[in-house]
Design a protein around this motif. Sequence first.
Motif, PDB file in Angstrom:
ATOM      1  N   ASP A 507      16.379   7.456   6.174  1.00 41.26           N
ATOM      2  CA  ASP A 507      16.630   7.445   4.673  1.00 41.26           C
ATOM      3  C   ASP A 507      17.819   6.625   4.470  1.00 41.26           C
ATOM      4  OD1 ASP A 507      16.511   8.056   2.158  1.00 41.26           O
ATOM      5  OD2 ASP A 507      17.447  10.098   2.384  1.00 41.26           O
ATOM      6  N   LYS A 530       8.390   7.769   5.663  1.00 36.46           N
ATOM      7  CA  LYS A 530       8.133   7.631   4.311  1.00 36.46           C
ATOM      8  C   LYS A 530       9.366   7.585   3.722  1.00 36.46           C
ATOM      9  CE  LYS A 530       8.301  11.905   2.228  1.00 36.46           C
ATOM     10  NZ  LYS A 530       8.253  13.353   1.815  1.00 36.46           N
ATOM     11  N   TRP A 531      10.582   8.249   4.307  1.00 33.39           N
ATOM     12  CA  TRP A 531      11.944   7.880   3.812  1.00 33.39           C
ATOM     13  C   TRP A 531      12.364   6.577   3.934  1.00 33.39           C
ATOM     14  CZ3 TRP A 531      14.709  11.335   0.831  1.00 33.39           C
ATOM     15  CH2 TRP A 531      14.052  12.547   0.626  1.00 33.39           C
ATOM     16  N   SER A 534      10.837   4.472   1.526  1.00 31.05           N
ATOM     17  CA  SER A 534      11.324   4.789  -0.225  1.00 31.05           C
ATOM     18  C   SER A 534      12.512   4.178  -0.394  1.00 31.05           C
ATOM     19  CB  SER A 534      11.469   6.332  -0.315  1.00 31.05           C
ATOM     20  OG  SER A 534      12.101   6.756  -1.585  1.00 31.05           O
ATOM     21  N   GLU A 558       5.278   6.211  -1.560  1.00 35.64           N
ATOM     22  CA  GLU A 558       6.445   6.088  -1.719  1.00 35.64           C
ATOM     23  C   GLU A 558       7.266   5.002  -1.892  1.00 35.64           C
ATOM     24  OE1 GLU A 558       8.578   8.780  -1.931  1.00 35.64           O
ATOM     25  OE2 GLU A 558       7.065  10.271  -1.803  1.00 35.64           O
ATOM     26  N   ALA A 559       6.886   3.903  -1.288  1.00 37.41           N
ATOM     27  CA  ALA A 559       7.251   2.762  -1.105  1.00 37.41           C
ATOM     28  C   ALA A 559       6.800   2.112  -2.895  1.00 37.41           C
ATOM     29  CB  ALA A 559       6.733   1.514  -0.283  1.00 37.41           C
ATOM     30  N   GLU A 562       8.813   3.363  -5.640  1.00 39.39           N
ATOM     31  CA  GLU A 562      10.254   2.952  -5.682  1.00 39.39           C
ATOM     32  C   GLU A 562      10.342   1.464  -6.029  1.00 39.39           C
ATOM     33  OE1 GLU A 562      12.834   4.364  -6.096  1.00 39.39           O
ATOM     34  OE2 GLU A 562      12.241   6.468  -5.201  1.00 39.39           O
TER      35      GLU A 562
END
Length: 629
Positions: A507, A530-531, A534, A558-559, A562
């Motif tokens: 992240d 996922k993080w 993102s 997620e991408a 964002e």
Amino acid sequence: MLSIFLTEELERRTQENKSTELLLFFFCTPDEKHSSAVAILRGLVYQLIRQRPNLIDHILSDFESAAKTQETLKSPDALWMVLKKLLQAPELGTVFCVLDGLDECDEDSSSLLAENFYEYFLESSKPSRVQFKLTIVSRNIDRLDVFPQVKLDPDNNEYVNSDIQNFIANSVKRLERIPGFNDYRESIETTLLDRAQGTFLWVGFVITELSSKRTCIQIMETLERIPQGLHAIYSRMLAQIEASRRSVIFDILQWVIVAVRPLTLSELGEAIHLPTTRISKDQAILDYITLCGHILTVHDEHVSLVHQSARDYLLQSEDNSDPMLKEFQINAEHAHATIAEVCLDYIEKSDLRNTPLDIKDASVIQKFPLLTYATMHWPEHASWCSDTDNKNLFRLSRPIFQETSSVRQHWWQSYQKWNYTHYFMEALHDPLLLHMVSYFGIYVLAREMLMTNTLLLTPPGVNRMLGGDIRNTSLSLAAIKGHTDIVQLLLANGADKKDEALKEAADNGHTDIVQLLLGNGAGGKDKALKWAASGGHTDIVQLLLANGADEKDEALKEAAFEGQTAIVQLLLANGAGGKDEALLWAASQGHMATVQLLLANGAGGKDEALKEAAVRGHSPTVQLLMNWN
């Protein structure tokens, strides 16, 4: 001056084209309030929103609650994502940005911004209606050397020499009071120009010294003795200091060189052990600064170096035959250890022994002038220490390092009032010592604790969770802040909870730690993917995919949400599905480039995406979806 000229010229241009162009600028200073990544990014985001209020829709999700707003405003990573979203708004047009003095920032801030700018411009190779034209006026910074540069001194010697010649001609007017000076003016100006080596500061130093002379013979003799180059000038200044004063001046220089921010006269007066006199500490410090020649300068009661070259001179690490440099040469690691020890001693002797304090209250500052600095910055100085000369600094018998410590508890509460840490730690009344040193990256102390078993290692020992939260292990906190050496140390001493640490490292964009954790058997790769997606961390996404992360559909969503177009493309190339849902999420945020990429790769659900974009007022995205065949 160059940055001021650029901003004035660009301001005139953008005023004529207000609808399609705008100007952002930020001038860094040695003051920490104006030289951190957070300060710079806040300033740029604020200017963007002030000039284009309609862009606020693109970033509402980052300020949806008071807690989220606080988290965003205090996190450089979150603020970078906010700025990136704004710069990706298709209705923005052309943005000119002048960033002056990035080298004045602390190392973490300049590295973070350099890395982000590097990735942004490499990923923004496709044509776009938004053009971000950035000029950085600074000394050399790693990662930015791949972009076009103008090196002012080497590339423009002719112009620099012309300017210095004008500067000399104007400066020597101060000597016209001396009888017979005009007969020697041309010779003096020629000598100054020949020996200046393209440096205005050298000329300024020499003119100041010549101004104290009363006769032409004194001027000519002085000019003959003055050496070329700033380093030689600094050595000459230091050589003129009385031997009995040198130890105090060395201590002052050591503090000024490695301090996180410029110190006030009062702070230096508390920090330095001054000989007992009948004058005040402030006046004594000011007198010692005067004895330094022109190496130090005082502005608004704050002390700083006259120029970066003075820092370079005093921090030279290579062997040098200059005996004066040897006497004043500063070892950065030793200096950080000295300052950390002074700060800790000061905290332990202050009223923080008994109660938390508002360290920026005037009455507290009057009683304990150094306490604000000591409270806010001892962890940074401690983190920069090496193994040498630290036995006293990191002795575990210190009051602040003991298992139960009222002074540490009071320090922590006072620190938190003025400095955001990690939002998991924010609510904690008295976090454990290992968690704190892991978060701040104080390797030597962490190692000492683990080597001596100073954790009272009742289960779960090194894996204890603050507040019972799995996200609050020492390993996770070190991963959040990117302290690779601490992560490695904790793993070697039995730290588990690697899955959560992997997610935090992914992240926050710490590729080395992600790789280290994967090599030590960390799971949770899909969550980490996922993080990372993102957050826009392309290298980490690639690394996780190569190590078997499989939940590409969720990462794609997620991408897309964002607006991480490059990562969307990478995931699609690696077989990610869920394109319809990803399109809906991208459209909901108005990310046109991402929407266009998904459509080009066969994403369906165009009607739902159109409806979502329309509801949220993303007109360009609506138009793109309506016209897409």
